[in-house]
Structures are given as structure tokens and as C-alpha cells.
Design an enzyme around this catalytic site. Structure first.
Site, PDB file in Angstrom:
ATOM      1  N   HIS A 184      -8.626  39.236  57.177  1.00 43.11           N
ATOM      2  CA  HIS A 184      -7.773  39.328  58.428  1.00 43.11           C
ATOM      3  C   HIS A 184      -6.485  38.904  58.233  1.00 43.11           C
ATOM      4  CE1 HIS A 184     -11.685  39.413  61.067  1.00 43.11           C
ATOM      5  NE2 HIS A 184     -11.890  38.719  60.201  1.00 43.11           N
ATOM      6  N   SER A 215      20.413  46.323  48.468  1.00 40.70           N
ATOM      7  CA  SER A 215      20.952  46.834  49.734  1.00 40.70           C
ATOM      8  C   SER A 215      22.546  46.726  49.620  1.00 40.70           C
ATOM      9  CB  SER A 215      20.609  45.486  50.691  1.00 40.70           C
ATOM     10  OG  SER A 215      21.306  45.634  52.009  1.00 40.70           O
ATOM     11  N   LYS A 253      19.431  40.806  48.746  1.00 35.16           N
ATOM     12  CA  LYS A 253      18.072  41.685  48.719  1.00 35.16           C
ATOM     13  C   LYS A 253      17.990  42.367  47.311  1.00 35.16           C
ATOM     14  CE  LYS A 253      16.681  43.362  52.239  1.00 35.16           C
ATOM     15  NZ  LYS A 253      15.351  43.045  53.233  1.00 35.16           N
ATOM     16  N   GLU A 288       7.034  50.998  48.496  1.00 35.51           N
ATOM     17  CA  GLU A 288       7.100  51.515  49.618  1.00 35.51           C
ATOM     18  C   GLU A 288       7.259  52.971  49.619  1.00 35.51           C
ATOM     19  OE1 GLU A 288      10.418  49.342  52.197  1.00 35.51           O
ATOM     20  OE2 GLU A 288      10.830  48.161  50.405  1.00 35.51           O
TER      21      GLU A 288
END
Ligand code: ARG
Length: 470
Positions: free
Chosen positions: A162, A283, A289, A296
Site C-alpha cells: 500500500h 528545468s 531541479k 518518466e
């Protein structure tokens, strides 16, 4: 409306007017099926050799075809081949060029065959080659995972259910779980390859041919295990393409799950691993970043491959026997699956060996959230308490921990004995994360000893399956 007439086509004989320009572009596949050119030439050579052996072509004609096709291949490789949309597809482009090069013998190549069995043969050959390249890349990724698992057989991290910290596991064990997924994928690919590896050549348009062809010979020449058994099925079947795409969808699903974990683990909130800068991007606005773009994007690519599977299933669902032009639509999804799978596997195989776990940080995270609560319960059970009662005792200790902010291992012996007099000083051995993972020492368990055994076995299977691979 005026019809914009195209040029003369190969079936000119029956037609009173040329194909409409738009229709020509609409029905053409040469822009995408030219990637099967090498397979088309290979298939033609086998067909021509067989036609010579059964006496349909003379030795001279076969020699001319062989030489002409070599020239065609050289032109394609050099990028000088005159691809033309007027020749519709890869098959007619090559045949027309061959005839331009060698004259009448080129016109005889299509004796006893049709583009319907030709294209079915080409896709199988193409996909078989692609499957072998994919298998090699899959194995490279597996080797990377297994090596990393060996390095981190004893590196402790939290195991989740979970997405809540559940019990400590070893990082090596987690990586070997990924390897299991990939091993099943390889099994599916091999299985799909078996059914793919049959020769439809000789089915001709749909009913076979009146010439005395030898389908065993062409199958053999093309390294197929056997000819397909039914001519109608041979030209219409695309099951192998669907099976391949299903393999690809499941593989990408696995890569996507791995990607999801990598993305989570690289976040400032987890900080479990570091990925080398070359697999990440920055970024344009936020200077701090470092984004895990590669995983991804792999996660995102799963969508298109799943889409291709649905596309192929839908393509086939209402087709009557035998060949229908619908089948031309099988190629773009299939080719994109091959490209996407190869790119994603390459990204992963390149990246995995350079995953750097933040060992201390992972260990700390494994300690958080009373991850050794089950170990304490098991300890009490070994001292005679029924498991349900042990569960209750430990639950109370955890409640105190929540209240005081102390982990079970941080409570003193007296406090712990307050919950059960069965607890002794040796309890602290099971309350450490190292003790917890080491205790799960059985087949399939997370103990470092088991991970090392599992690494050995996985390596052995990789070697064996490589030897068995065609
Ligand atoms: N370009 C076609 C395809 O990809 C080749 C077979 C065409 N056959 C035909 N009878 N129209 O399926």
C-alpha cells in the site's frame, strides 16, 4: 469532380483509367514498409531458388534474379534506390526495379506467389529478426539487474505494501523481483517466436498455386521451422503480430512499474537512489531541479504500446478470410512497438548499472514506521505465545511508540517487558533491520544469503537460455 490521374500501375491490364492520385497516396504503404526490404529480398531469393529447382525458372533466369536483387539491395543500402509511391509498396518497388535492371527474368519472379503470401512472409522474417535483437537487449538489462542485486544483496531498504512501509527487505531482493518480471517477458517472446517462425510462402493469393512449388524448401531456405499448414490461414493470420504486441505491452508495463519506483526513489522525499546526471534533465525555470526524465518517458511510452495492442486486436476482429487490405494497417503499430521496446530497453540497460543507492538513507527509512513489528510478534510466537496474542501485544507496544516517538528497538528492555514477560535481552537482535532481513532465510526470501543464491541461479538461467536461443 475531376480525377487527378496517377501513372500506369502494375495491374494496368484490367483498368480503363489510372489510379486517382489521392487513392494512390491513400493506399500506398511504401513509406513505412520499405523497412522490410532486406526481408523481402531474402524471401524473393528463396522463392526464385525454389522455382529454379522445380524447373519453373532456368538457371540463367535465376542467376539474373540473384544478381539483380544484389544490386537492388546495394542501392537500398547506399540510399540511391528510387522508391516510388506509384509502386505502392516495398514488394512492387523492388520487383519493378529488378525488372528495370534485368529485363524479362524479373517479370518471372512473381510466378506462383502473391503479395499476400509475400507480405505475410516478410513480416514474420522482420519480426523474427527484431525479436532476436530485443532478446539480446533484454538479456543485457537482466545482467545489469543481477549484477546490481549481487552488489546490494545486504543493502537494507523498506519493503512496501500500500506504499506504506511494511517490512525491511534487501535492495538486491527488490532488483531480483524486477528480474523475475523480465524473465517471464523473455519467456513470452520466445514462445511467440515459435509460432511466428513458420513459412506462409506458397499460399500465394489465398488458395495456393498451380505450379509445382516446394514449400519445404523455401521454409528451409528462410530458416523457418516448417511451412504453415493452410493457405487461407497463411495469408490472413496476424496472430503472431498480436502476440508480439501483447508481449511488448506487458514488457512496457513492467518497465513502467520499475520507472515509477525509480521516479519515487529519486525524489527529495525518498532520496533512496541517485541517477547519473546524463539520464536526467533540468528545468528551464527551477534551478534546483534534476528530473528523472528517462524513466518518466518509459512510463509514458507504455500508453502507446498498449494502444498498438488494441489497434491490432481491433484490426483483426471482423476480417473475413482470407487477405484483406485492412492488414496493411498492421505495420505501423508493429514497427512502432519494435522501436519503442528497443529504445526503452536500451534506456534501462544503459541506466541500471549506474543506479546508486543511498545506503544509509535507505536503512534509516527501513527503520522508520515500526518495520520490525512482525519480527517482534514472531519472537513471541517462538517463545510460546499464539500468533494472535503476539499480534495484540506488539500492537500495544507500537501504540506506545507512536505516542513517545520511539521505535521498538529504541525502547528499553523494561519497557518492552511491560508488554510481555516473555521478552528478554536477545529481543534486540530481531528488532534491528539487519536481523529482520537475515531471519527471512528461505527460498524466495529477502535474506542476503538467499539473494546471493538467487543471483547465482538467475545468472545460470541467463547463460542457459542464451545457449538455447536460436
Ligand atoms: N502492401 C500490402 C500489405 O501491406 C501488401 C499486400 C497487398 N495485397 C493486395 N492484394 N493488395 O498488406
Amino acid at each position: 469532380m475531376a480525377t487527378d490521374k496517377g501513372n500506369e500501375s502494375l495491374w494496368g491490364g484490367r483498368f480503363g483509367e489510372a489510379t486517382d492520385r489521392f487513392v494512390q497516396r491513400f493506399t500506398a504503404s511504401v513509406d513505412f514498409d520499405q523497412r522490410m526490404a532486406a526481408q523481402d529480398i531474402r524471401g524473393s531469393l528463396a522463392h526464385a531458388e525454389m522455382l529454379r529447382d522445380v524447373g519453373v525458372l532456368s538457371d540463367e533466369e535465376f542467376a539474373a534474379i540473384e544478381k539483380g536483387l544484389a544490386t537492388v539491395q546495394a542501392e537500398i543500402t547506399a540510399g540511391t534506390f528510387p522508391w516510388s509511391i506509384e509502386r505502392e509498396d516495398v514488394h512492387m518497388n523492388i520487383e519493378a526495379r529488378l525488372t528495370a535492371l534485368i529485363g524479362d527474368a524479373g517479370k518471372k519472379l512473381h510466378t506462383g506467389r502473391s503479395r499476400n503470401d509475400q507480405v505475410a512472409t516478410d513480416i514474420r522474417l522482420y519480426l523474427r529478426d527484431a525479436s532476436d535483437t530485443i532478446d539480446t537487449e533484454l538479456r543485457r538489462l537482466q545482467r545489469g539487474l543481477v549484477d546490481l542485486a549481487e552488489d546490494h544483496a545486504a543493502t537494507v531498504m523498506p519493503g512496501f505494501t500500500h506504499l506504506q512501509g511494511a517490512q525491511p527487505v534487501t535492495f538486491g531482493h527488490h532488483l531480483l523481483a524486477w528480474n523475475e518480471m523480465l524473465e517471464r517477458d523473455r519467456g513470452r517472446l520466445q514462445d511467440c517466436r515459435k509460432r511466428m517462425n513458420q513459412s506462409p510462402l506458397g499460399a500465394a493469393a489465398l488458395a495456393g498455386t498451380t505450379f509445382p512449388i516446394d514449400r519445404q524448401q523455401t521454409a528451409r531456405l528462410l530458416d523457418f521451422t516448417a511451412p504453415t499448414r493452410n493457405s487461407l490461414d497463411s495469408v490472413s493470420d496476424r496472430d503472431f503480430a498480436i502476440e508480439f504486441t501483447a508481449f511488448a505491452a506487458l514488457l512496457l508495463t513492467h518497465l513502467s512499474r520499475m520507472s515509477e519506483e525509480l521516479v519515487l526513489w529519486t525524489s527529495a522525499q525518498f532520496r533512496f537512489i541517485d541517477l547519473p546526471d546524463r539520464f536526467c534533465t533540468g528545468s528551464s525555470i527551477m534551478p534546483q531541479k534534476k528530473n528523472p526524465d528517462v524513466p518518466e518517458l518509459v512510463r509514458g511510452k507504455t500508453g502507446r504500446v498498449n494502444g498498438h495492442l488494441i489497434a491490432l486486436l481491433t484490426l483483426m476482429k471482423s476480417q473475413p478470410l482470407a487477405y484483406n487490405k485492412d492488414n496493411q494497417e498492421d505495420k505501423e503499430p508493429l514497427f512502432d512497438c519494435v522501436d519503442t521496446v528497443l529504445d526503452c530497453l536500451r534506456a534501462f540497460a544503459d541506466m541500471v548499472p549506474h543506479i546508486e543507492p543511498e545506503i544509509e538513507r535507505m536503512r534509516e527509512a527501513a527503520r522508520a514506521g515500526f518495520a520490525t513489528a512482525t519480527d517482534l510478534a514472531d519472537y513471541l510466537v517462538r517463545r510460546g505465545l499464539p500468533f494472535r496474542d503476539a499480534h495484540e501485544v506488539v500492537g500495544k507496544a507500537v501504540a506506545l511508540g507512536v505516542e513517545t516517538g520511539l521505535d521498538l528497538a529504541e525502547m528499553d528492555l523494561d519497557t518492552l517487558r511491560g508488554f510481555s514477560s516473555l521478552i528478554d535481552a536477545d529481543v534486540f537482535e530481531v528488532l534491528t533491520v539487519e536481523g529482520s532481513v537475515a531471519a527471512r532465510n528461505h527460498l524466495g526470501g529477502t535474506a542476503p544469503t538467499q539473494v546471493r543464491l538467487a543471483v547465482k541461479a538467475a545468472r545460470q538461467r541467463l547463460v542457459e537460455s542464451n545457449e538455447e536461443s536460436p
